[in-house]
Design an enzyme around this catalytic site. Structure first.
Site, PDB file in Angstrom:
ATOM      1  N   ARG A  31      12.132  28.960 -29.493  1.00 41.30           N
ATOM      2  CA  ARG A  31      11.462  27.944 -30.314  1.00 41.30           C
ATOM      3  C   ARG A  31       9.950  28.138 -30.334  1.00 41.30           C
ATOM      4  O   ARG A  31       9.192  27.170 -30.374  1.00 41.30           O
ATOM      5  CB  ARG A  31      11.774  26.525 -29.823  1.00 41.30           C
ATOM      6  CG  ARG A  31      13.201  26.075 -30.091  1.00 41.30           C
ATOM      7  CD  ARG A  31      13.300  24.544 -29.992  1.00 41.30           C
ATOM      8  NE  ARG A  31      14.648  24.152 -29.603  1.00 41.30           N
ATOM      9  CZ  ARG A  31      14.940  23.430 -28.527  1.00 41.30           C
ATOM     10  NH1 ARG A  31      13.981  23.011 -27.716  1.00 41.30           N
ATOM     11  NH2 ARG A  31      16.188  23.115 -28.263  1.00 41.30           N
ATOM     12  N   ARG A  35       7.254  22.483 -33.107  1.00 44.55           N
ATOM     13  CA  ARG A  35       6.426  21.284 -33.227  1.00 44.55           C
ATOM     14  C   ARG A  35       5.292  21.187 -32.217  1.00 44.55           C
ATOM     15  O   ARG A  35       4.407  20.346 -32.371  1.00 44.55           O
ATOM     16  CB  ARG A  35       7.323  20.035 -33.145  1.00 44.55           C
ATOM     17  CG  ARG A  35       8.183  19.828 -34.381  1.00 44.55           C
ATOM     18  CD  ARG A  35       9.105  18.638 -34.222  1.00 44.55           C
ATOM     19  NE  ARG A  35      10.193  18.920 -33.302  1.00 44.55           N
ATOM     20  CZ  ARG A  35      11.131  18.039 -32.955  1.00 44.55           C
ATOM     21  NH1 ARG A  35      11.084  16.808 -33.441  1.00 44.55           N
ATOM     22  NH2 ARG A  35      12.099  18.372 -32.131  1.00 44.55           N
ATOM     23  N   ARG A  44       5.117  22.022 -41.907  1.00 44.27           N
ATOM     24  CA  ARG A  44       6.346  21.248 -42.105  1.00 44.27           C
ATOM     25  C   ARG A  44       6.072  20.003 -42.946  1.00 44.27           C
ATOM     26  O   ARG A  44       6.875  19.644 -43.807  1.00 44.27           O
ATOM     27  CB  ARG A  44       6.950  20.854 -40.760  1.00 44.27           C
ATOM     28  CG  ARG A  44       8.197  19.992 -40.921  1.00 44.27           C
ATOM     29  CD  ARG A  44       9.002  19.865 -39.674  1.00 44.27           C
ATOM     30  NE  ARG A  44      10.068  18.893 -39.841  1.00 44.27           N
ATOM     31  CZ  ARG A  44      11.052  18.686 -38.971  1.00 44.27           C
ATOM     32  NH1 ARG A  44      11.117  19.393 -37.878  1.00 44.27           N
ATOM     33  NH2 ARG A  44      11.974  17.788 -39.193  1.00 44.27           N
ATOM     34  N   ASP A  81      17.783  28.063 -38.426  1.00 45.47           N
ATOM     35  CA  ASP A  81      18.551  27.151 -37.573  1.00 45.47           C
ATOM     36  C   ASP A  81      19.926  27.751 -37.341  1.00 45.47           C
ATOM     37  O   ASP A  81      20.461  28.441 -38.215  1.00 45.47           O
ATOM     38  CB  ASP A  81      18.675  25.771 -38.243  1.00 45.47           C
ATOM     39  CG  ASP A  81      19.207  24.728 -37.274  1.00 45.47           C
ATOM     40  OD1 ASP A  81      20.450  24.563 -37.206  1.00 45.47           O
ATOM     41  OD2 ASP A  81      18.405  24.096 -36.580  1.00 45.47           O
ATOM     42  N   TYR A 157      29.381  21.648 -33.083  1.00 46.21           N
ATOM     43  CA  TYR A 157      28.719  20.842 -34.121  1.00 46.21           C
ATOM     44  C   TYR A 157      29.659  20.562 -35.290  1.00 46.21           C
ATOM     45  O   TYR A 157      29.646  19.473 -35.869  1.00 46.21           O
ATOM     46  CB  TYR A 157      27.472  21.564 -34.632  1.00 46.21           C
ATOM     47  CG  TYR A 157      26.310  21.538 -33.683  1.00 46.21           C
ATOM     48  CD1 TYR A 157      25.492  20.421 -33.589  1.00 46.21           C
ATOM     49  CD2 TYR A 157      26.001  22.643 -32.894  1.00 46.21           C
ATOM     50  CE1 TYR A 157      24.398  20.398 -32.728  1.00 46.21           C
ATOM     51  CE2 TYR A 157      24.923  22.630 -32.033  1.00 46.21           C
ATOM     52  CZ  TYR A 157      24.118  21.506 -31.950  1.00 46.21           C
ATOM     53  OH  TYR A 157      23.047  21.480 -31.097  1.00 46.21           O
TER      54      TYR A 157
END
Length: 361
Positions: A31, A35, A44, A81, A157
Site C-alpha cells: 500500500r 492515504r 483521489r 484493488d 469477499y
C-alpha cells in the site's frame, strides 16, 4: 513489447527475488501508494472515488509514481484493488466511505455460484492499460509489480459480500458444500492466472499473490482450500517475458505455520507478516525461496530512533545476505493511512544504509 520499454536502471529488487547477490537490501511497501500521502489524497479527491481512481490509467499511473518521487523505493506496484477480478465476474464492486469494499451481488445461493463465469475478455483492459502506461512512465527507474488476490481471499469477499472478521458465510459453504466452494475456487484460480499473465504481457516485471485471509483457515483447510489453488495459479504463470525472468511472490497473512509448505508451491519468494521471525524463516525455507518482509507497520508510529532500532533488528534477524538467499524488506502488511511520510523516510534510509554496512562487514 520489449522495445517499447526503457532498459531497467535499478534491478536490485528482481535480483533479490531471484536470490542473486545485491549491494543492499531492496525495499518497497505494501500500500505504498495510499492515504498516508497528502499527494494521494489530493489526487483521489480530484478523481471523485476510489474506483474512478483505479479505473483511469492516468490517475492510476500518477498515484503509482507518487511514493517513488518522495522515497528511494526499489519497486513500484500497480495501483489497483484485489477485487477487480470478482467485479469483472459481475458481482458489482463498490466502496462505502469508512466501510471498505462491498459487492452488490454476492454469491448467496447455489444458482449464483453455478452461474459464475471467468471475466469476459476486455473487462479488465483498464488494468492492463494502466500497467503499460506505468511501465512507460517509470522509464526503467525501478521494476513494476503486478498483483492479484488469491483464489481463497477473493472467494471470501465474493461469498460474504464484504470484509469479515468471522467468515461465517464462506466457512459454512466450505464445510457444508465443498463442491460449490471448489467451483468458486477453480474459476478464481483460472481467472487469477489469466489476469496475472495479462499483466505480465502488459509490462509487469514481477507479480504477487495476496492471500490476505488464508490465515483465517484451520490447518488442513488451508492446504485444501487456499494453498492448493495458489499452487495452481503459480503453475500457470509465465516465468519469462522478452528473455527476462518474471519472479512471483506469494503472501499468506497469518501463514507462518505453513512456510515450508508454501515454499514448495513453485513461487520465487514468500511474503511474511510481522508475527514471523525472519532469521528462523530463513532457516526453515533454506535457499528454496527468497523472503519478503516483515516489519510491523505500527513501528512507523514510533520516534525516529526507535524506527531505526526496529529496522536494524529486522535486518540483523535475517542475517548477512549471501548468494542463493534473497531478502526484500517490506512491512508485515499494508502501511496504515495514519503513518507520517517522515517515518517512511527514516525507514527507507535505514534499510539502505544498514544493509550496505552488513555486506561490508
Amino acid at each position: 513489447m520489449s522495445n517499447q520499454f526503457a532498459p531497467l536502471k535499478n534491478d536490485t529488487f528482481l535480483r533479490a527475488l531471484l536470490r542473486q547477490e545485491t549491494d543492499y537490501t531492496p525495499l518497497w511497501l505494501m500500500r505504498q501508494a495510499g492515504r498516508y500521502l497528502p499527494e494521494y489524497r489530493a489526487t483521489r479527491k480530484g478523481a471523485g472515488s476510489f474506483m474512478s481512481l483505479a479505473k483511469n490509467p492516468d490517475f492510476a499511473t500518477e498515484v503509482t509514481i507518487q511514493p517513488l518521487d518522495r522515497f528511494k523505493l526499489d519497486a513500484a506496484i500497480l495501483f489497483s484493488d484485489i477485487l477487480t477480478v470478482p467485479d469483472a465476474m459481475g458481482l458489482g464492486l463498490y466502496f462505502e466511505e469508512g466501510e471498505g469494499p462491498k459487492f452488490e451481488r454476492p454469491l448467496k445461493d447455489e444458482q449464483s455460484i453455478l452461474d459464475l463465469k471467468v471475466p469476459e475478455e476486455g473487462s479488465l483492459q483498464y488494468v492492463f492499460d494502466a500497467v503499460t502506461q506505468i511501465r512507460r512512465t517509470l522509464d526503467g527507474r525501478v521494476p513494476l509489480i503486478g498483483f492479484s488476490g488469491s483464489p481463497w481471499t477473493l472467494a471470501c469477499y465474493m461469498v460474504e459480500g464484504q470484509g469479515s472478521r468471522e467468515f461465517h458465510g464462506v466457512k459454512t459453504l466450505m464445510y457444508k458444500r465443498p463442491d460449490l466452494m471448489d467451483r468458486i475456487l477453480r474459476l478464481n484460480a483460472e481467472a487469477v492466472a489469466s489476469y496475472l499473465n495479462a499483466q505480465i504481457d502488459a509490462g509487469a516485471q514481477a507479480v504477487m499473490i495476496f492471500d490476505s485471509w488464508g490465515g483465517a483457515l484451520a490447518d488442513g483447510a488451508y492446504q485444501r482450500f487456499s494453498l492448493k489453488y495458489m499452487q495452481d495459479v503459480v503453475s500457470k504463470l509465465q516465468k519469462e517475458k522478452d528473455g527476462q525472468r518474471i519472479p512471483c511472490i506469494v503472501f499468506t497473512k497469518g501463514g507462518g505455520l505453513w512456510l515450508e509448505q508454501i515454499a514448495d508451491i513453485g513461487a520465487d519468494a514468500l511474503g511474511l507478516d510481522w508475527t514471523v521471525n525472519l532469521g528462523q524463516a530463513r532457516e526453515r525455507v533454506g535457499g528454496k525461496v527468497a523472503l519478503q518482509g516483515n516489519l510491523d507497520p505500527a513501528v512507523l508510529f514510533a520516534e525516529p530512533d526507535q524506527i531505526r532500532k526496529e529496522v536494524t533488528a529486522a535486518l540483523h534477524s535475517y542475517g548477512k545476505p549471501s548468494a542463493g538467499h534473497g531478502h526484500v524488506f517490506n512491512l508485515g502488511h499494508g502501511i496504515s493511512q495514519f503513518t507520517s511520510p517522515d517515518a517512511v523516510s527514516v525507514l527507507v534510509e535505514t534499510v539502505h544504509e544498514v544493509s550496505r554496512q552488513q555486506r561490508q562487514s
